[in-house]
Motif scaffolding. Structure first.
Motif, PDB file in Angstrom:
ATOM      1  N   ARG A 198       0.844  -1.190   0.000  1.00  0.00           N
ATOM      2  CA  ARG A 198       0.000   0.000   0.000  1.00  0.00           C
ATOM      3  C   ARG A 198       0.885   1.247   0.000  1.00  0.00           C
ATOM      4  O   ARG A 198       1.997   1.227   0.534  1.00  0.00           O
ATOM      5  N   ASP A 252      -4.587   6.875   1.129  1.00  0.00           N
ATOM      6  CA  ASP A 252      -4.919   5.462   1.332  1.00  0.00           C
ATOM      7  C   ASP A 252      -6.400   5.336   1.709  1.00  0.00           C
ATOM      8  O   ASP A 252      -6.775   5.348   2.877  1.00  0.00           O
ATOM      9  N   VAL A 312      -4.908   1.545  -4.840  1.00  0.00           N
ATOM     10  CA  VAL A 312      -3.734   1.240  -4.034  1.00  0.00           C
ATOM     11  C   VAL A 312      -3.249   2.476  -3.302  1.00  0.00           C
ATOM     12  O   VAL A 312      -3.406   3.579  -3.780  1.00  0.00           O
TER      13      VAL A 312
END
Length: 213
Positions: free
Chosen positions: A63, A68, A213
Motif C-alpha cells: 500500500r 490510502d 492502491v
C-alpha cells in the motif's frame, strides 16, 4: 474456576487487515505465541471485519501512504481501534491523518508487538522496544530473496502502477523506485514489465483491494 482465572483479563481480540492473505500469515504466527494476551479473530482483505475486534492491525504491505482510501474505510466501517503496522516508507503522520489511533514498526519482535498492541488498546503509549530477540519479518517473496521493498514494488507493478505513480505516491525518488525494480527483476529472473506482471499473478501478487492502491 479459580479466583486467579476469574481475575485474568480476556485476550484482546485482534483482526489482521491487508490486501494479501499471504502477507498476514507470518504476522498471525507471531501473535499466536501470546494467546494469553491477544487472540487473532480474523485475517481479512475486507474493509469491514467479519468478526468484532478490539484492535485492527492494518499491515501496509503493498500500500502507498498518499490517499490510502482503504485505511480510511477500515477506520470508518469498524468500531475496533485501527493500528497501522509498517516501515518508515509509510510515515506515522500519514497513518494518523487517515484515522489510525497508533503506529507500530515492523522491526518489533513478537513480544514487543504484543506489548504495544496491549498498550494502545488500553489507551497508553507503547514502550520503547528494549528486547534482544530478532524481529520476525514476513512478506510475499521473502523465501525467494526479495526484500520487503522489492516485494512491494512487484505488487505495485502487478496492480498496474507506473514507476512515476509509485514514486509520487510513496514519496520515493524515481531513481530509488527504478533501483528496487531492477534488483527485484534480477531475483525473479525476468527482464520486462510484462514478464514481471505475469510472474506477479502466478505468485499471488494480484491484490484483492478495490479501493485503489
Amino acid at each position: 474456576m479459580t479466583d486467579e482465572a476469574q481475575d485474568r483479563p480476556a485476550p484482546i481480540r485482534v483482526a489482521l487487515s491487508n490486501d494479501y492473505e499471504i502477507a498476514l500469515l507470518g504476522l498471525a504466527q507471531m501473535l499466536a505465541r501470546h494467546p494469553d494476551q491477544v487472540q487473532v479473530v480474523d485475517l481479512t482483505t475486507l474493509t469491514t471485519m467479519p468478526r468484532e475486534a478490539d484492535v485492527i492491525l492494518f499491515d501496509t504491505f503493498g500500500r502507498l501512504p498518499d490517499g490510502d482510501q482503504k485505511l480510511r474505510k477500515v477506520v470508518a466501517e469498524n468500531t475496533g481501534k485501527v493500528v497501522v503496522y509498517s516501515w518508515e516508507e509509510y510515515p506515522e503522520e500519514a497513518a494518523l491523518q487517515h484515522g489510525a489511533v497508533g503506529y507500530l514498526h515492523k522491526g518489533l519482535n513478537a513480544a514487543q508487538l504484543v506489548a504495544a498492541i496491549v498498550a494502545l488498546h488500553d489507551g497508553n503509549p507503547p514502550r520503547d522496544a528494549d528486547g534482544d530477540d530478532d524481529p520476525v519479518l514476513t512478506w510475499p517473496g521473502q523465501a525467494l530473496g526479495l526484500s520487503q521493498r522489492e516485494s512491494e514494488m512487484l505488487s505495485f507493478i502487478t496492480r498496474g502502477l507506473t514507476n512515476e505513480e509509485i514514486a509520487r505516491r510513496s514519496y520515493l525518488s524515481i531513481n530509488t523506485v527504478k533501483t528496487y525494480i531492477r534488483t527485484a527483476y534480477r531475483k525473479i529472473h525476468v527482464s520486462s514489465r510484462s514478464q514481471a506482471v505475469a510472474w506477479g499473478y502466478r505468485n499471488g501478487f494480484d491484490s484483492t483491494d478495490d479501493t485503489g492502491v
